[in-house]
Design an enzyme around this catalytic site. Sequence first.
Site: not given
Ligand code: VG1
Ligand code: CO
Length: 544
Positions: A113-114, A278, A280, A282-283, A377
């Site tokens: 992801s990010h 982001d 992948d 989804d953000r 998302k």
């Molecule tokens: C973070 C965010 C959470 C989100 C998750 C995955 O998790 O706070 O809201 O669902 O990333 O997003 P954490 O446990 O680091 O707070 V993604 O776009 O990285 O799949």
């Molecule tokens: Co993501």
Amino acid sequence: MTILTVPTQPFTDQNPGTSGLRKRVSVFQQPGYLENFVQAVFDAADLPRGSTLVVGGDGRYFNRQAIQTVLRMAAANGVGRVLVGRGGILSTPAASCVIRERKADGGIILSASHNPGGPNGDFGVKYNLSNGGPAPEQVTSAIAKRTREISEYRTVDGPDVHLDRDGDHQLGNLRVSVIDPVADYAELMERLFDFDALRALFAKGKFRMLFDAMHAVTGPYAKEILERRLGAPNDTVMNGEPLEDFGGGHPDPNLTYAHDLVERMKGASAPDFGAASDGDGDRNMILGRDFFVTPSDSLAILAANAKLARGYSKGLAGVARSMPTSGAVDHVAKRLGIGCYETPTGWKFFGNLLDAGKITLCGEESFGTGSDHVREKDGLWAVLFWLNILASRGESVEQIVRTHWRDFGRNYYTRHDYEEVPADAARAVMARVQEQLAALPGTTVAGRRVQSADDFAYHDPVDGSTSEHQGLRIIFADGARIVYRLSGTGTSGATLRVYIESVEPDASKQNHDAQDALRDLIGASLQLSDLRRLTARNAPTVIT
Ligand code: VG1
Ligand code: CO
């Protein structure tokens, strides 16, 4: 083609976090590491022979190699068919869409992801179910348990599958179908939003937007939908080419990491609308000219304006937000007379509510918004929803947000992240807050009366399960909150997140900068937790 059974030893660190297993690429490159986890997924998932899976990733370094591993293991584990995005590409929401549209039995999404990518960056694997959503906790716990006892994995000695052209290939008994990663998703978007109105918006030539794909997976999706289908000029999408290392950047759409976009959205000649997504896809981050929309506000505004979009014209069944997300959407739900649910952080907790038809929209403060159209998302979806609202209302982003605040009150909101803190120090901060929780109610902190303080536990109203220790929260009588949580997506040390919020119903006091408006509460959050001393940090790494 022969099925090989390869002996292996368990790795002790394969617990899926907030969103799948995320580790450094170098960790995933250890012999057997990816294989063990994928075998644990197959063992825990216990799919019937001949089932169909969707496989794809965000295109980061190691994606192509990992997909070949997954395909060979799928062939050896009795999977009948795998749909894989061309080039190994599928954004997370598109993977969810394909699982649902093609009635697959589940999917494996390769993404961190990010988190940054490249040989020194991160990689990740996530398992989704047939509803298109991330496996719930019962399943991720079963996967984790399996990783601790695994002694062998199954694979075949077949060749690499050609992923760059659409079409079918045979790998032993497995049929691998390479599909267009964008088509199903783009068609779903056309059903939800009024593409004619959006085309008209761009055709007038007065409205300008910029979309920053951050060299991540949404480039091809945004180019197809915004530039080709909606006719936006072909420089609308910036950083539109997916790169294995995201161009060295941090593919996280926020004010810090989407810096170039933020700069280009400043000044009188800036575009009307800016957005980013982001790694992948989804953000989403939503910007107006010289204006930032907090994700919590964005969720509330989408909920309040949902009827303007075709896919939501009948109204909403209900809404949900993760616990640390601001209460802005709660005010909208109350006005609309619909249900409003508070879940732990992580999209997997929305799945049951969406499947049960209790909610239509949901979101997280971490730049995540979505609806019942998929079970993840969805960044580009949020951007199209905003475009749809802008097209129907004919107002600027800033006007829409300010009007919303006037009508519903403003929830001042900020999140302070302390990244890569030593794990012990982060735990000490949490312990320091935890030990004060019982005594806090009734006391006054930063001039506000504490109404309640607890360690958030979620009781899923659909399956009756309970998830404990989902964040420490201090709730004030006037609606303000301070929340402390440890991240479940970091790959090095611990990331401590402090979420701070206050409610301002008075329109004459809604024009402050969030950091200024929340100064007292921020101070109190530091004092209560003794964070600076315990972590030896005097400022957050990222403020959103
Ligand atoms: C973070 C965010 C959470 C989100 C998750 C995955 O998790 O706070 O809201 O669902 O990333 O997003 P954490 O446990 O680091 O707070 V993604 O776009 O990285 O799949
Ligand atoms: Co993501």
